[in-house]
Design a protein around this motif. Structure first.
Motif, short mmCIF file in Angstrom:
data_model
loop_
_atom_site.label_atom_id
_atom_site.label_comp_id
_atom_site.label_asym_id
_atom_site.label_seq_id
_atom_site.Cartn_x
_atom_site.Cartn_y
_atom_site.Cartn_z
N ASN A 279 0.83 -1.09 -0.12
CA ASN A 279 0.08 0.05 0.19
C ASN A 279 0.75 1.21 -0.12
OD1 ASN A 279 -1.87 2.03 0.57
ND2 ASN A 279 -3.35 0.58 1.76
N VAL A 280 1.25 1.63 -1.14
CA VAL A 280 2.39 2.87 -1.41
C VAL A 280 1.68 3.95 -0.69
CG1 VAL A 280 3.59 4.09 -2.93
CG2 VAL A 280 3.35 1.45 -3.14
N PRO A 281 0.69 4.47 -0.93
CA PRO A 281 0.23 5.56 -0.28
C PRO A 281 0.34 5.54 1.25
CG PRO A 281 -1.48 4.92 -2.11
CD PRO A 281 -0.53 3.87 -1.75
N LEU A 282 0.13 4.58 1.76
CA LEU A 282 0.33 4.58 3.34
C LEU A 282 1.84 4.81 3.79
CD1 LEU A 282 -1.78 1.48 4.68
CD2 LEU A 282 -2.37 4.02 4.31
N TYR A 283 2.73 4.25 3.09
CA TYR A 283 4.35 4.24 2.95
C TYR A 283 4.57 5.85 2.84
CZ TYR A 283 9.10 4.31 1.21
OH TYR A 283 10.28 4.55 0.96
N GLU A 284 4.07 6.55 1.78
CA GLU A 284 4.15 7.88 1.67
C GLU A 284 3.65 8.85 2.71
OE1 GLU A 284 3.72 10.91 -2.28
OE2 GLU A 284 2.37 8.90 -2.12
N ALA A 285 2.54 8.28 3.40
CA ALA A 285 2.10 9.09 4.35
C ALA A 285 2.88 8.87 5.80
CB ALA A 285 0.56 8.74 5.01
N GLN A 347 6.10 -12.72 5.52
CA GLN A 347 7.11 -11.68 5.56
C GLN A 347 8.09 -11.90 4.37
OE1 GLN A 347 8.03 -8.89 7.90
NE2 GLN A 347 5.91 -9.18 7.79
N PHE A 348 8.32 -13.14 3.82
CA PHE A 348 8.98 -13.21 2.56
C PHE A 348 8.05 -12.49 1.23
CE2 PHE A 348 10.31 -15.50 -0.93
CZ PHE A 348 11.73 -15.18 -1.28
N LYS A 349 6.99 -12.81 1.41
CA LYS A 349 6.24 -12.29 0.38
C LYS A 349 6.37 -10.77 0.30
CE LYS A 349 3.31 -12.28 -3.19
NZ LYS A 349 2.00 -11.76 -3.01
N LEU A 350 6.16 -10.22 1.41
CA LEU A 350 6.44 -8.76 1.81
C LEU A 350 7.65 -8.53 1.13
CD1 LEU A 350 5.21 -6.14 2.55
CD2 LEU A 350 5.96 -6.79 4.60
N LEU A 351 8.70 -8.99 1.37
CA LEU A 351 10.01 -8.67 1.03
C LEU A 351 10.09 -8.65 -0.58
CD1 LEU A 351 13.08 -7.91 1.43
CD2 LEU A 351 13.45 -10.53 1.55
N THR A 352 9.54 -9.75 -1.18
CA THR A 352 9.51 -9.83 -2.53
C THR A 352 8.89 -8.59 -3.26
OG1 THR A 352 7.69 -11.27 -2.79
CG2 THR A 352 10.00 -12.09 -2.71
N GLU A 353 7.43 -8.05 -2.57
CA GLU A 353 6.90 -6.81 -3.24
C GLU A 353 7.68 -5.61 -2.93
OE1 GLU A 353 3.40 -6.90 -4.32
OE2 GLU A 353 3.98 -9.15 -4.79
N LEU A 354 8.51 -5.52 -2.04
CA LEU A 354 9.38 -4.37 -1.57
C LEU A 354 10.39 -4.24 -2.35
CD1 LEU A 354 9.49 -4.52 2.15
CD2 LEU A 354 8.36 -2.69 0.95
N GLU A 355 11.00 -5.74 -2.94
CA GLU A 355 12.20 -5.55 -4.01
C GLU A 355 11.56 -5.04 -5.13
OE1 GLU A 355 14.68 -9.17 -1.90
OE2 GLU A 355 13.31 -9.64 -3.43
N SER A 356 10.40 -5.31 -5.42
CA SER A 356 10.20 -4.91 -7.03
C SER A 356 9.76 -3.52 -7.17
CB SER A 356 8.68 -5.87 -7.31
OG SER A 356 7.62 -5.24 -6.48
N GLN A 357 9.73 -2.82 -6.08
CA GLN A 357 9.16 -1.24 -5.85
C GLN A 357 10.43 -0.50 -5.64
OE1 GLN A 357 6.55 0.05 -7.37
NE2 GLN A 357 5.89 -2.06 -8.00
N ARG A 358 11.42 -0.85 -5.61
CA ARG A 358 12.68 -0.01 -5.02
C ARG A 358 12.78 1.33 -5.33
NH1 ARG A 358 18.18 -3.35 -3.96
NH2 ARG A 358 16.61 -4.59 -3.15
N ASP A 359 12.86 1.41 -6.73
CA ASP A 359 12.93 2.88 -7.29
C ASP A 359 11.79 3.87 -6.89
OD1 ASP A 359 15.16 2.29 -8.56
OD2 ASP A 359 14.14 1.75 -10.41
N LYS A 360 10.53 3.46 -6.72
CA LYS A 360 9.61 4.18 -6.30
C LYS A 360 9.65 4.51 -4.91
CE LYS A 360 5.10 3.57 -7.64
NZ LYS A 360 3.97 3.04 -7.91
N LEU A 361 10.04 3.54 -4.24
CA LEU A 361 10.11 3.74 -2.37
C LEU A 361 11.18 4.77 -2.33
CD1 LEU A 361 9.63 0.17 -1.19
CD2 LEU A 361 7.90 1.92 -1.65
#
Length: 371
Positions: A279-285, A347-361
């Motif tokens: 949920n990238v909007p929550l990350y941004e907030a 947690q591992f599934k979350l890690l892979t999702e994070l890895e796929s969005q590194r530039d955006k984060l």
């Protein structure tokens, strides 16, 4: 159950409470300590939280409570200008024993402590709104800022190498040697072990080293799950709780641990891995709130290191949950037989999702700093 409540009431008599305790019951959803709410008469009087400290995880209750007391008193001093009532909502208040101790040890060797209950607040396991995520950023950013001038040497290290990924991997390998059969041979465990092995070098030699080289040791919370922030009825931040893990560390650890619980659309123990999405909007907030409070005292290197924590902490949690599962669950409380395995997989599934969005984060952090 009746015997349990009778025990709680007998323990509570050792603390300096106001009013007669008329009701006691289990409270909260913590993984480690047993917590009970105590209500007093007359109705509407002061309520308290009584906790049994997990002595297997925290064998030195004295050092633990000295840490909590030091941090609470420091925060209370920094916030004293708000007035007593507001300070009691912004920090934990320890209730001493009748002998003026920070905790009580019973005849079975169990250590108990008591806090003043902060009324009309709630905690949330899964963040659902940007307001909540922003509030968490404000809370943890403020917490680090207010402790920035407290000498880290005064804090006892009650959990050595707590966020040391090399140490966590060593524990995993020890668990595999101690339990070569059983759970270690399950197919799902073997899958996770292969994924962990493929990332070990990067996490230890790249991510961790970049955090350490860029950051001074500061006093941090070390367990910044979203449910360790109390919110009021309007979801405004009130108090950071669960201070047992407050120790010297690096701000990226707290940032990464917070993000892993805030950005996940699923639960920490989500069985349906399709629900584990970002949920990238929550990350941004969260980033916005955190940097509003912490950005002024963090170095450029520390800010750059934050993103490394976003990947290191979920990876570390995969290792910790899987280690606990292989060792037959001595650390985290479980509700079903493979609970820790489910946690590790989520947690591992979350890690892979994070890895796929590194530039955006990364770009979101950079935008928050420059805006």
């Amino acid at each position: 159950m009746q015997n349990e409540i009778e025990l709680i009431l007998s323990i509570a008599k050792h603390f300096r409470t106001e009013g007669a305790i008329v009701q006691a019951y289990r409270y909260g959803s913590g993984h480690i300590n047993d917590t009970y709410r105590l209500d007093t008469a007359p109705e509407g009087g002061t309520s308290y939280l009584l906790q049994r400290i997990n002595r297997f995880i925290f064998p030195d209750a004295q050092n633990l409570m000295e840490n909590v007391d030091l941090v609470c008193r420091h925060l209370q001093t920094k916030l004293a200008h708000l007035g007593k009532k507001e300070v009691q909502r912004k920090t934990l208040t320890i209730i001493p024993t009748h002998t003026n101790q920070l905790f009580y040890k019973d005849t079975n060797g169990e250590s108990w402590r008591m806090f003043w209950l902060i009324e009309n607040t709630h905690s949330v396991d899964v963040v659902t709104t940007k307001m909540q995520a922003y509030a968490a950023g404000i809370a943890f950013g403020s917490f680090q800022r207010e402790l920035a001038d407290l000498d880290a040497k005064k804090i006892h290290v009650v959990l050595p190498r707590f966020h040391d990924i090399e140490h966590r991997l060593e524990n995993l390998h020890k668990a595999l040697r101690a339990h070569p059969k059983g759970r270690a041979k399950e197919e799902a465990v073997e899958v996770l072990l292969r994924e962990i092995a493929s990332r070990e070098t990067a996490m230890c030699q790249d991510f961790l080293q970049r955090i350490v080289s860029a950051s001074p040791l500061r006093i941090i919370h070390n367990d910044t799950k979203f449910n360790n922030v109390l919110l009021d009825r309007d979801d405004q931040p009130q108090c950071v709780i669960d201070l047992d893990t407050v120790m010297p560390g690096y701000v990226a650890f707290d940032f990464g641990d917070a993000i892993r619980t805030i950005i996940n659309r699923g639960r920490e123990d989500e069985r349906d891995l399709n629900k584990v999405k970002l949920n990238v909007p929550l990350y941004e907030a969260y980033v916005k709130g955190y940097l509003e409070k912490a950005g002024a005292f963090l170095s450029d290197g520390e800010i750059e290191s934050l993103l490394y924590g976003v990947y290191l902490l979920p990876f570390m949690q995969v290792v910790r949950f899987l280690t606990d599962y292989i060792e037959y669950d001595p650390y985290y409380k479980t509700q079903f037989s493979n609970h820790n395995l489910v946690r590790a997989q989520a947690q591992f599934k979350l890690l892979t999702e994070l890895e796929s969005q590194r530039d955006k984060l990364r770009s979101i952090i950079q935008h928050a700093i420059t805006s």
